[in-house]
Design a protein around this motif. Structure first.
Motif, PDB file in Angstrom:
ATOM      1  N   ALA A   1      64.924   0.191 -36.127  1.00 25.97           N
ATOM      2  CA  ALA A   1      64.787  -1.077 -35.406  1.00 25.97           C
ATOM      3  C   ALA A   1      66.100  -1.852 -35.424  1.00 25.97           C
ATOM      4  CB  ALA A   1      63.667  -1.913 -36.021  1.00 25.97           C
ATOM      5  N   THR A   2      66.746  -1.903 -36.588  1.00 25.91           N
ATOM      6  CA  THR A   2      68.022  -2.610 -36.698  1.00 25.91           C
ATOM      7  C   THR A   2      69.142  -1.828 -36.024  1.00 25.91           C
ATOM      8  OG1 THR A   2      67.224  -3.335 -38.867  1.00 25.91           O
ATOM      9  CG2 THR A   2      69.467  -3.897 -38.302  1.00 25.91           C
ATOM     10  N   GLY A   3      69.052  -0.496 -36.055  1.00 31.91           N
ATOM     11  CA  GLY A   3      70.040   0.315 -35.373  1.00 31.91           C
ATOM     12  C   GLY A   3      70.031   0.096 -33.873  1.00 31.91           C
ATOM     13  N   VAL A   4      68.838   0.022 -33.286  1.00 30.27           N
ATOM     14  CA  VAL A   4      68.730  -0.256 -31.850  1.00 30.27           C
ATOM     15  C   VAL A   4      69.313  -1.632 -31.542  1.00 30.27           C
ATOM     16  CG1 VAL A   4      67.101  -0.648 -29.957  1.00 30.27           C
ATOM     17  CG2 VAL A   4      66.756   1.272 -31.526  1.00 30.27           C
ATOM     18  N   TYR A   5      69.047  -2.598 -32.408  1.00 24.79           N
ATOM     19  CA  TYR A   5      69.606  -3.946 -32.249  1.00 24.79           C
ATOM     20  C   TYR A   5      71.135  -3.888 -32.171  1.00 24.79           C
ATOM     21  CZ  TYR A   5      71.404  -8.444 -33.999  1.00 24.79           C
ATOM     22  OH  TYR A   5      72.126  -9.588 -34.180  1.00 24.79           O
ATOM     23  N   ASN A   6      71.762  -3.160 -33.096  1.00 25.12           N
ATOM     24  CA  ASN A   6      73.217  -3.038 -33.094  1.00 25.12           C
ATOM     25  C   ASN A   6      73.721  -2.345 -31.832  1.00 25.12           C
ATOM     26  OD1 ASN A   6      73.884  -4.326 -35.478  1.00 25.12           O
ATOM     27  ND2 ASN A   6      75.090  -2.623 -36.253  1.00 25.12           N
ATOM     28  N   SER A   7      73.024  -1.294 -31.411  1.00 24.66           N
ATOM     29  CA  SER A   7      73.442  -0.550 -30.226  1.00 24.66           C
ATOM     30  C   SER A   7      73.353  -1.414 -28.970  1.00 24.66           C
ATOM     31  CB  SER A   7      72.583   0.704 -30.058  1.00 24.66           C
ATOM     32  OG  SER A   7      72.786   1.606 -31.133  1.00 24.66           O
ATOM     33  N   LEU A   8      72.311  -2.227 -28.878  1.00 28.89           N
ATOM     34  CA  LEU A   8      72.154  -3.087 -27.704  1.00 28.89           C
ATOM     35  C   LEU A   8      73.240  -4.162 -27.650  1.00 28.89           C
ATOM     36  CD1 LEU A   8      68.280  -3.479 -27.489  1.00 28.89           C
ATOM     37  CD2 LEU A   8      69.786  -2.384 -25.819  1.00 28.89           C
ATOM     38  N   ARG A   9      73.624  -4.687 -28.798  1.00 30.54           N
ATOM     39  CA  ARG A   9      74.734  -5.656 -28.809  1.00 30.54           C
ATOM     40  C   ARG A   9      76.016  -5.014 -28.290  1.00 30.54           C
ATOM     41  NH1 ARG A   9      76.673  -8.800 -33.490  1.00 30.54           N
ATOM     42  NH2 ARG A   9      76.555  -6.822 -34.564  1.00 30.54           N
TER      43      ARG A   9
END
Length: 481
Positions: free
Chosen positions: A404-412
């Motif tokens: 979940a946090t990895g997707v957050y970083n990728s989207l940023r």
């Protein structure tokens, strides 16, 4: 549900907050240091390797492409096999990459070394998952805020250190060995001082899903890079179309498999979807406006009618104001959230960031006004930087915190790349034939787009359904679509 503060739940038995967070804080300081250290040295590295300015841009681009593949994969594997185990792999990869880079082999080998530094971007998602697994409530929020603030603070320290060390030391190899010292300590911390997470997700690894996502991300980032540098020609459009087709096929695959690489339904759900939308838009402004800020300040007012003919030092000072205040905002969001609620903190952060852009639209003829706008935007973005991953860790299913946090970083990151292409197109559309500089309308348009992005963030955050203090720890494994 009401927006109440997270309860001060005690840490897992036998594990103190200090043992979990203390060394991870240094890891994020090292992560920021590595990211901030290299850009000021690109000219010297290019001269040493005897490559062109265009070629040396791949020094950073290759790392970004590697991160696009590594972040979702290692974050998901952390949920399955243990976050500390994947963090160990990531820090060793970065150490090898930093050491090989320092000894300045030939250009192709150096690019391979930069690929190994790509996993640096997954450190924070894995650390957030470790913290949230071992610590809950107010302590977890404070810890995540400290991790984020150390990342941004480390980037400032790295940038400053690169200038100081390069001016004092003649050997470029020695200069480039400095980041290795920070990474070596991080390796020690992760191998000997950080406890493993206890939650595991019992799923099969979706190899097709991860390969498809990696290919789509790499092709899309290449397309956005082409758009920013060469405009929307045939090659750019074809690359972007291929990326979108791959993404569409990937989504169809993820919706059909029982154990997807990324739970698409979770990403677009009412529970965490607004956070991901905010992350993308926030990344657009945070990363996409750095180049326009520099070119606006450097413009000669005698020729363009705007700008300050500012030196690189002045431009760096403006960016430093944003970064420093963002560091402060990320560090202090948790105690503020305890008093007014984390949703309110996010709305205040997005409102300040929007206000900074609107202030700049109205007032941009004096350098003091630019610094004021930077300060307003910086503190607002800092509140978002700290609060968004902390809230996401609370709302995501407990066994999917890493991905979940990895997707957050990728989207940023994706938002920043998209903004780089869009903002370059905006400036080009306001540039007259035969001229090199855009008119002031191009910059005002960028500031207006940035303000609108944060206004959309406010609306998205307002729709979040945040659990009460009684049930925020019991996050179900399924979510509303």
């Amino acid at each position: 549900m009401t927006d109440s503060p997270a309860p001060a739940t005690a840490p897992t038995a036998g594990v103190t907050a200090r043992s979990v967070v203390g060394f991870l804080i240094f890891c994020e300081l090292a992560s920021g240091f590595v990211q901030g250290y290299y850009p000021p040295l690109l000219g010297a590295i290019a001269d040493h390797l005897q490559v062109s300015d265009a070629d040396i841009t791949w020094f950073l681009t290759v790392q970004s492409l590697s991160a696009a593949v590594c972040v979702p994969l290692l974050a998901k594997l952390g949920d399955v096999f243990g976050h500390r185990r994947m963090l160990r792999i990531a820090v060793v990869c970065v150490l090898v990459g930093v050491l090989v880079t320092a000894f300045l082999p030939n250009y192709p080998i150096m690019l391979i070394a930069r690929l190994l530094i790509g996993p640096l971007a997954v450190w924070l998602p894995l650390e957030v998952a470790l913290v949230h697994n071992r610590i809950k409530g107010e302590t977890a929020r404070t810890s995540i805020g400290l991790l984020v603030s150390c990342l941004t603070g480390g980037a400032i320290l790295g940038t400053i250190s690169a200038g100081i060390v390069s001016s004092l030391v003649d050997s470029l190899v020695v200069v480039l060995l400095v980041p290795a010292l920070f990474v070596i300590v991080s390796v020690y911390a992760v191998f000997f001082k950080v406890p493993e997470s206890t939650d595991r997700t019992r799923v099969k690894i979706d190899i097709v899903g991860f390969v498809g996502l990696g290919v789509a991300m790499v092709v899309l980032l290449i397309g956005l890079r082409l758009a920013a540098s060469d405009g929307f020609g045939i090659a750019t459009i074809l690359t972007l179309v291929v990326a979108l087709v791959i993404f569409a096929l990937w989504v169809l695959w993820e919706l059909r498999v029982s154990s997807p690489a990324i739970d698409v339904r979770l990403v677009v759900s009412r529970r965490v979807g607004p956070i991901y939308l905010t992350a993308f838009l926030f990344g657009m402004v945070m990363f996409g406006t750095q180049s326009p800020i520099t070119t606006f300040l450097a413009a000669d007012p005698a020729e363009t009618g705007y700008g300050f003919a500012a030196s690189p030092g002045t431009a760096s000072a403006v960016i430093a104001v944003i970064t420093i205040l963002a560091t402060v905002g990320a560090a202090v969001f948790a105690p503020i959230a305890r008093r007014i609620g984390i949703r309110t903190v996010l709305i205040v952060g997005a409102s300040l960031a929007a206000a900074g852009q609107l202030f700049q639209i109205a007032l941009h003829t004096q350098l003091t006004e630019i610094f004021i706008a930077a300060a307003i935007s910086g503190i607002g973005m800092g509140l978002l930087l700290g609060a968004l991953p902390a809230l996401l860790a609370e709302l995501a299913p407990h066994d999917q915190t890493g991905i979940a946090t990895g997707v957050y970083n990728s989207l940023r990151t994706l938002g920043g790349a998209a903004a780089g292409a869009v903002f370059a197109l905006v400036l080009a559309s306001f540039t007259s034939a035969g001229e090199l500089a855009s008119s002031i309308g191009g910059y005002i348009s960028i500031w207006a787009i940035s303000a609108a992005a944060f206004i959309v963030c406010i609306i998205a955050i307002s729709t979040l359904r945040i659990p009460t203090s009684d049930d925020h720890l019991a996050v179900p494994a399924t979510v509303e679509s």
